[in-house]
Design an enzyme around this catalytic site. Structure first.
Site, PDB file in Angstrom:
ATOM      1  N   TYR A  66      -6.789   6.115   3.444  1.00 60.90           N
ATOM      2  CA  TYR A  66      -7.008   5.308   2.623  1.00 60.90           C
ATOM      3  C   TYR A  66      -6.195   3.793   3.171  1.00 60.90           C
ATOM      4  O   TYR A  66      -6.689   2.746   3.333  1.00 60.90           O
ATOM      5  CB  TYR A  66      -6.547   5.438   1.041  1.00 60.90           C
ATOM      6  CG  TYR A  66      -6.272   4.203   0.271  1.00 60.90           C
ATOM      7  CD1 TYR A  66      -7.112   3.406  -0.107  1.00 60.90           C
ATOM      8  CD2 TYR A  66      -4.888   3.779   0.333  1.00 60.90           C
ATOM      9  CE1 TYR A  66      -6.922   2.370  -0.768  1.00 60.90           C
ATOM     10  CE2 TYR A  66      -4.554   2.674  -0.538  1.00 60.90           C
ATOM     11  CZ  TYR A  66      -5.589   1.908  -1.137  1.00 60.90           C
ATOM     12  OH  TYR A  66      -5.549   0.610  -1.634  1.00 60.90           O
ATOM     13  N   ASP A  74     -10.127   4.730  -2.692  1.00 59.20           N
ATOM     14  CA  ASP A  74      -9.116   5.184  -3.499  1.00 59.20           C
ATOM     15  C   ASP A  74      -9.754   6.236  -4.551  1.00 59.20           C
ATOM     16  O   ASP A  74     -10.861   5.954  -4.613  1.00 59.20           O
ATOM     17  CB  ASP A  74      -7.970   4.045  -3.575  1.00 59.20           C
ATOM     18  CG  ASP A  74      -8.476   3.276  -4.941  1.00 59.20           C
ATOM     19  OD1 ASP A  74      -9.823   3.007  -4.945  1.00 59.20           O
ATOM     20  OD2 ASP A  74      -7.686   2.603  -5.347  1.00 59.20           O
ATOM     21  N   GLU A 120       0.891  -1.222  -0.015  1.00 61.53           N
ATOM     22  CA  GLU A 120       0.237  -0.065  -0.067  1.00 61.53           C
ATOM     23  C   GLU A 120       0.830   1.345   0.161  1.00 61.53           C
ATOM     24  O   GLU A 120       0.457   2.358  -0.558  1.00 61.53           O
ATOM     25  CB  GLU A 120      -0.924  -0.150   1.284  1.00 61.53           C
ATOM     26  CG  GLU A 120      -1.849  -1.138   1.174  1.00 61.53           C
ATOM     27  CD  GLU A 120      -2.759  -1.146  -0.216  1.00 61.53           C
ATOM     28  OE1 GLU A 120      -2.871  -0.215  -0.780  1.00 61.53           O
ATOM     29  OE2 GLU A 120      -3.577  -2.311  -0.446  1.00 61.53           O
TER      30      GLU A 120
END
Length: 305
Positions: free
Chosen positions: A128, A146, A45
């Site tokens: 996020y 996102d 991520e």
DNA sequence: GACTCGTGGGA
DNA sequence: TTCCCAAGAGT
């Protein structure tokens, strides 16, 4: 099952349709395997923040081999993290990932936390990424929003050609409402939304012919009106401080130790801008001044001479 | 909120 | 060639 009730709002089924599509079309990305673990998900991520999947994948594999858990990364230097980051862009993310690993060791015994609040408190983790980890690593029901999901929802649900500027709270509420009740199903749906946005409902030239949501897509049902294009003329990259920072850092990344200032002078002709870029790198904690008019990556073991 | 922060590939 | 833009976060 289906058909028991009239379906006034077909997109009550959006999550189910997207998930069914995902089951057949999901990319086989390494961080989606169980072996990746929460740390693997977290690293992915960080790397995927503004960097395309194709460039992240090899960097992720190398990173996970070298630093298979937060403690391993925390035990190494910031400089090595910046080097391993390579050319993924936005090297401050490498700095934050290193700091994040340190915080995980200090606060959570080296285990990536599974609570949203704990994740949000870590460096480099925002709305996020925190939810992505809870959903993809721990199978929780959290709205994962996102740019892909915002675009998908804007079109399929709201009928708008593009998502406007991010409005975090409202986006979270809207997406949360689309998720199935059960944790595991919700997490799966979140992954499916992102994948649909990334592969089908793309920003330019969406592949509506291949979209499983085509039948009920609110945007399609109104004739797929065109968007208004880019909202503002983005700043050109050439000639920006950003470019100069990138050039300076590339030199330091490829050197094993401190570099003479004269060497850095070669990357950009304008001293004023060059100095400003270097000062910015130092302020950000990516670079440190060393003895003898030299500079090095932050955390670099200093070499006496 | 508006800005800043890298990099590379495809249209 | 130019320009868009790709799983955001921090200030």
């Amino acid at each position: 099952m289906a058909g028991c009730l009239p379906v006034d709002q077909p997109f009550l089924d959006l999550a189910r349709i997207a998930t069914a599509w995902f089951d057949e079309n999901a990319r086989d990305l390494p961080w989606r395997h169980a072996e990746a673990g929460a740390w693997g998900v977290l690293v992915s991520e960080f790397m995927l923040q503004q960097t395309p999947v194709v460039r992240v994948e090899p960097a992720w594999r190398a990173w996970m081999t070298r630093w298979p858990d937060p403690a391993a990364l925390a035990a190494d230097t910031v400089a090595e993290a910046i080097r391993a980051w390579g050319r993924l862009g936005y090297p401050r993310r490498a700095l934050r990932l290193h700091a994040c690993a340190e915080a995980i060791v200090e606060r959570h015994g080296g285990v990536v936390p599974d609570r949203l609040d704990d994740l949000l408190a870590l460096p480099g983790i925002g709305a996020y990424t925190a939810r992505a980890v809870t959903a993809f690593a721990y199978g929780q029901r959290q709205p994962v929003v996102d740019t892909n999901v915002r675009r998908l929802v804007a079109r399929a649900v709201s009928g708008r050609p593009d998502a406007g500027p991010a409005t975090t709270a409202a986006d979270l509420t809207a997406v949360e409402a689309l998720l199935p009740v059960q944790d595991r199903l919700a997490a799966r749906a979140s992954a499916a939304f992102m994948e649909l946005g990334a592969l089908i409902c793309t920003a330019r030239n969406p592949r509506c012919q291949d979209c499983p949501l085509w039948t009920g897509c609110a945007w399609r049902l109104t004739g797929s009106p065109a968007g208004s294009g880019p909202m503002r003329r983005p700043q050109r990259y050439a000639g920006t401080d950003r470019q100069v920072r990138g050039l300076l850092l590339a030199v330091l990344r490829e050197s094993s130790g401190p570099v003479p200032a004269a060497r850095l002078d070669l990357v950009w002709p304008e001293a004023r801008q060059r100095d400003r870029a270097l000062a910015g790198l130092i302020t950000d904690g990516l670079v440190v001044a060393a003895s003898g008019h030299r500079y090095a990556l932050a955390g670099e073991a200093s070499h006496r001479s």
